[in-house]
Design a protein around this motif. Structure first.
Motif, PDB file in Angstrom:
ATOM      1  N   UNK A  10      89.137 -83.717  -0.286  1.00 52.55           N
ATOM      2  CA  UNK A  10      88.661 -82.333  -0.428  1.00 52.55           C
ATOM      3  C   UNK A  10      88.749 -81.577   0.900  1.00 52.55           C
ATOM      4  N   UNK A  11      88.512 -82.266   2.013  1.00 53.31           N
ATOM      5  CA  UNK A  11      88.676 -81.636   3.334  1.00 53.31           C
ATOM      6  C   UNK A  11      90.127 -81.229   3.562  1.00 53.31           C
ATOM      7  N   UNK A  12      91.056 -82.095   3.166  1.00 52.30           N
ATOM      8  CA  UNK A  12      92.493 -81.789   3.315  1.00 52.30           C
ATOM      9  C   UNK A  12      92.867 -80.580   2.459  1.00 52.30           C
ATOM     10  N   UNK A  13      92.318 -80.516   1.265  1.00 51.17           N
ATOM     11  CA  UNK A  13      92.587 -79.366   0.390  1.00 51.17           C
ATOM     12  C   UNK A  13      92.066 -78.090   1.032  1.00 51.17           C
ATOM     13  N   UNK A  14      90.875 -78.174   1.631  1.00 51.39           N
ATOM     14  CA  UNK A  14      90.301 -77.004   2.307  1.00 51.39           C
ATOM     15  C   UNK A  14      91.195 -76.546   3.463  1.00 51.39           C
ATOM     16  N   UNK A  15      91.732 -77.499   4.240  1.00 52.46           N
ATOM     17  CA  UNK A  15      92.638 -77.163   5.351  1.00 52.46           C
ATOM     18  C   UNK A  15      93.921 -76.523   4.829  1.00 52.46           C
ATOM     19  N   UNK A  16      94.412 -77.040   3.680  1.00 58.45           N
ATOM     20  CA  UNK A  16      95.621 -76.449   3.085  1.00 58.45           C
ATOM     21  C   UNK A  16      95.359 -75.027   2.609  1.00 58.45           C
ATOM     22  N   UNK A  17      94.190 -74.771   2.089  1.00 56.55           N
ATOM     23  CA  UNK A  17      93.837 -73.412   1.648  1.00 56.55           C
ATOM     24  C   UNK A  17      93.796 -72.475   2.850  1.00 56.55           C
TER      25      UNK A  17
END
Length: 183
Positions: A10-17
């Protein structure tokens, strides 16, 4: 995948966003200039679309995982079903404990009331026995007095009065020589 891995995903998804939003902002900023560089705008747009596609696939993966876990179906690597069973067991134990506590309180109230009733009955029984004993003693005294009065003499005390004697239902009064008058 353990819960810690899910948090990292979920942290990686947040960084991608964040990267996606930055790419979109830079593309719009490039288009807002008087002299736009088409190549730079296209690069930023491509970066935005790539980040958006990555975010979409990763979010779909997370949503798919959550739908599998939340339905209670067995899922490989998921501890949700076990945690749910454990939590329900704890709730049942707590309910059973509270119910047992309520039953013990009710039992204590009823046993206390029963003890009080038993003590009250014992006290009433003791009082009744005491009354019977007193009545028997009074009757014995009356019988003794009647027996003593029927065959002997009773001193009525005082000078001049004398003694009385009864025999066969006739009472005779004996007076002293001190001058008492018969009545």
């Amino acid at each position: 995948m353990n819960p810690l891995d899910k948090i990292h995903a979920l942290d990686e998804i947040e960084k991608d966003i964040i990267l996606c939003m930055q790419s979109a902002g830079q593309a719009l900023q490039e288009l807002g200039k008087e002299k736009t560089s088409q190549k730079s705008a296209e690069t930023q747009s491509q970066q935005f679309l790539k980040s958006l596609s990555s975010v979409e696939s990763k979010l779909s993966e997370q949503i798919n995982y959550l739908t599998q876990v939340s339905t209670g179906q067995p899922h490989e690597g998921s501890g949700y079903a076990s945690a749910k069973v454990l939590q329900m067991a704890w709730h049942r134990i707590q309910h059973a404990r509270s119910r047992v506590r309520e039953l013990e309180e009710t039992k204590a109230k009823h046993s206390h009331a029963a003890r009080q009733q038993q003590q009250k009955r014992q006290q009433e029984h003791a009082a009744a026995q005491q009354q019977q004993q007193q009545a028997a003693a009074a009757a014995a005294q009356q019988q003794a007095a009647a027996a003593a009065g029927g065959s002997g003499s009773v001193d009525c005390g005082g000078p001049g009065i004398g003694n009385t004697s009864s025999s066969g239902g006739v009472t005779t009064i004996i007076t002293d020589a001190g001058g008492g008058m018969p009545t």
